[in-house]
Design a protein around this motif. Structure first.
Motif, PDB file in Angstrom:
ATOM      1  N   ASP A   1       2.839   0.834  -4.790  1.00  0.00           N
ATOM      2  CA  ASP A   1       2.176   1.568  -3.715  1.00  0.00           C
ATOM      3  C   ASP A   1       0.827   2.135  -4.150  1.00  0.00           C
ATOM      4  N   THR A   2       0.790   2.732  -5.344  1.00  0.00           N
ATOM      5  CA  THR A   2      -0.453   3.341  -5.815  1.00  0.00           C
ATOM      6  C   THR A   2      -1.570   2.316  -5.903  1.00  0.00           C
ATOM      7  N   ALA A   3      -1.269   1.158  -6.480  1.00  0.00           N
ATOM      8  CA  ALA A   3      -2.287   0.116  -6.642  1.00  0.00           C
ATOM      9  C   ALA A   3      -2.813  -0.348  -5.290  1.00  0.00           C
ATOM     10  N   LEU A   4      -1.921  -0.563  -4.331  1.00  0.00           N
ATOM     11  CA  LEU A   4      -2.361  -1.056  -3.029  1.00  0.00           C
ATOM     12  C   LEU A   4      -3.087   0.018  -2.221  1.00  0.00           C
ATOM     13  N   GLU A   5      -2.733   1.259  -2.446  1.00  0.00           N
ATOM     14  CA  GLU A   5      -3.484   2.352  -1.819  1.00  0.00           C
ATOM     15  C   GLU A   5      -4.906   2.392  -2.377  1.00  0.00           C
ATOM     16  N   GLU A   6      -5.030   2.152  -3.680  1.00  0.00           N
ATOM     17  CA  GLU A   6      -6.355   2.088  -4.305  1.00  0.00           C
ATOM     18  C   GLU A   6      -7.156   0.929  -3.721  1.00  0.00           C
ATOM     19  N   VAL A   7      -6.510  -0.241  -3.581  1.00  0.00           N
ATOM     20  CA  VAL A   7      -7.164  -1.416  -3.022  1.00  0.00           C
ATOM     21  C   VAL A   7      -7.626  -1.149  -1.597  1.00  0.00           C
TER      22      VAL A   7
ATOM     23  N   LEU B   1       4.537  -8.465  -4.975  1.00  0.00           N
ATOM     24  CA  LEU B   1       4.105  -7.081  -4.869  1.00  0.00           C
ATOM     25  C   LEU B   1       5.314  -6.173  -4.686  1.00  0.00           C
ATOM     26  N   LYS B   2       5.294  -5.018  -5.351  1.00  0.00           N
ATOM     27  CA  LYS B   2       6.401  -4.067  -5.243  1.00  0.00           C
ATOM     28  C   LYS B   2       6.151  -3.026  -4.155  1.00  0.00           C
ATOM     29  N   ALA B   3       4.940  -2.976  -3.644  1.00  0.00           N
ATOM     30  CA  ALA B   3       4.555  -1.941  -2.680  1.00  0.00           C
ATOM     31  C   ALA B   3       5.302  -2.093  -1.362  1.00  0.00           C
TER      32      ALA B   3
ATOM     33  N   LYS C   1       6.088  -2.668   2.556  1.00  0.00           N
ATOM     34  CA  LYS C   1       5.674  -3.788   3.399  1.00  0.00           C
ATOM     35  C   LYS C   1       4.418  -3.476   4.200  1.00  0.00           C
ATOM     36  N   ILE C   2       4.316  -2.254   4.694  1.00  0.00           N
ATOM     37  CA  ILE C   2       3.153  -1.910   5.510  1.00  0.00           C
ATOM     38  C   ILE C   2       1.875  -1.918   4.683  1.00  0.00           C
ATOM     39  N   LEU C   3       1.954  -1.465   3.428  1.00  0.00           N
ATOM     40  CA  LEU C   3       0.794  -1.497   2.547  1.00  0.00           C
ATOM     41  C   LEU C   3       0.420  -2.944   2.220  1.00  0.00           C
ATOM     42  N   GLN C   4       1.437  -3.762   1.955  1.00  0.00           N
ATOM     43  CA  GLN C   4       1.182  -5.174   1.677  1.00  0.00           C
ATOM     44  C   GLN C   4       0.493  -5.823   2.864  1.00  0.00           C
ATOM     45  N   SER C   5       0.991  -5.553   4.054  1.00  0.00           N
ATOM     46  CA  SER C   5       0.436  -6.142   5.262  1.00  0.00           C
ATOM     47  C   SER C   5      -1.033  -5.756   5.436  1.00  0.00           C
ATOM     48  N   ASN C   6      -1.338  -4.494   5.202  1.00  0.00           N
ATOM     49  CA  ASN C   6      -2.716  -4.022   5.349  1.00  0.00           C
ATOM     50  C   ASN C   6      -3.659  -4.687   4.357  1.00  0.00           C
ATOM     51  N   VAL C   7      -3.193  -4.799   3.112  1.00  0.00           N
ATOM     52  CA  VAL C   7      -4.042  -5.380   2.067  1.00  0.00           C
ATOM     53  C   VAL C   7      -4.234  -6.879   2.276  1.00  0.00           C
ATOM     54  N   LEU C   8      -3.189  -7.569   2.671  1.00  0.00           N
ATOM     55  CA  LEU C   8      -3.277  -9.018   2.865  1.00  0.00           C
ATOM     56  C   LEU C   8      -4.230  -9.395   3.997  1.00  0.00           C
TER      57      LEU C   8
END
Length: 312
Positions: A158-164, A183-185, A187-194
């Motif tokens: 989560d932290t890494a994807l929030e940084e991204v 990714l371990k983050a 699903k919503i964070l993954q979706s946003n980053v992707l």
């Protein structure tokens, strides 16, 4: 000669510790502050703080912490340039806590724990050398300096994807380096980053070399699935593989969560031990900002003052 029992001992010298010291001093609690093994805390590794209230032109991290110390000393905080080795915290209300350092012991009715946390490191050459010179552990702290540039983030939680997510809004290109093939983050964070067009993800990849002489200029990465290496020219590397709370000496003394952070009563800084309070990153795995740490340092001093007044 009978040893004097203190009212306030503060362990830690980041924004939380010095904020607590200032408030405790002004309440005539005569605090004693132990600076610990890393005087000034994590901010001393930051070349410029641009998001702390009251500094419109920013301020160097080391200079900021020196000012915090001077302010605490101005109100007669006693500074101990030593590290606490162990503690014995009383379970009793109005109990006396013992703080051990070197071969000595201080007794106190109140203790404020502000020992902070330490970022997990990759363990590669130049990582520590370039901290503050391109290597960072906080996007909201240092992302501004890489506006419009190419950067990399390492981590898959989560932290890494929030940084991204944050950096993708201000940087030209964001490389996400993930050691595993997923990714371990959340699903919503993954979706946003992707969905981000300026984010490129490297799975099954690790950083094997930091490039640069006086500051970060790039990184060399290795994909252990494809068995090949490549070079990314970047201005910033954000390491987001977690933090380690500095709670080793409190393991058998205070209630900790499953990550090792000190548990405090909701809405306060009270720990499970009467007269012991906690402030800053050591009890905050969420925000980890200088200004929130300083805020909880203030809270801890006020909570301690209230405790002592009710216990007298």
């Amino acid at each position: 000669m009978k040893q004097k029992i203190q009212n306030c001992v503060i362990i830690g010298s980041g924004p939380a510790g010095y904020s607590a010291a200032i408030y405790a001093s002004r309440a005539d609690l005569h605090p004693i502050l132990f600076v610990g093994p890393n005087p000034g805390g994590q901010l001393t590794t930051t070349t410029s703080i641009d998001n702390y209230l009251g500094f419109p032109l920013g301020i160097d991290g080391i200079d900021f912490m020196k000012k915090c110390q001077k302010q605490a000393i101005r109100f007669n905080t006693k500074i101990m340039n030593q590290s606490v080795k162990s503690v014995c915290l009383s379970n009793k209300n109005r109990g006396i806590h013992h703080i051990f350092f070197e071969k000595e012991c201080i007794k106190s009715r109140g203790v404020i724990v502000a020992t902070g946390s330490s970022p997990r490191l990759l363990g590669i050459e130049k990582e520590k050398k370039f901290t503050g010179l391109g290597v960072s552990f906080c996007a909201t702290c240092d992302g501004f300096f890489h506006k419009g540039k190419d950067i990399a983030v390492i981590g898959g939680g989560d932290t890494a994807l929030e940084e991204v997510n944050y950096l993708s809004k201000i940087c030209r290109k964001v490389y996400l380096i993930v050691r595993k093939n997923y990714l371990k983050a959340s699903k919503i964070l993954q979706s946003n980053v992707l969905k981000k067009k300026n984010v490129e993800i490297f799975f099954c990849t690790k950083i094997i070399k930091i490039i640069g002489n006086d500051f970060l200029e790039g990184i060399q990465i290795f994909n252990h699935e494809k068995k090949n290496s490549s070079t990314l020219l970047i201005s910033g590397l954000f390491i987001a593989i977690g933090h380690i709370p500095n709670t080793e000496i409190f393991k058998d003394q205070l209630d900790l969560d499953n990550k090792g952070y000190i548990i405090v009563k909701k809405g306060s800084t009270m720990t499970n031990k009467p007269g012991v309070f906690s402030a800053g990153d050591v009890q905050d795995s969420n925000y980890r900002q200088a200004i929130t740490s300083a805020g909880t340092g203030c809270m801890a001093a006020l909570d301690l003052e209230r405790y002592l007044s009710l216990s007298s």
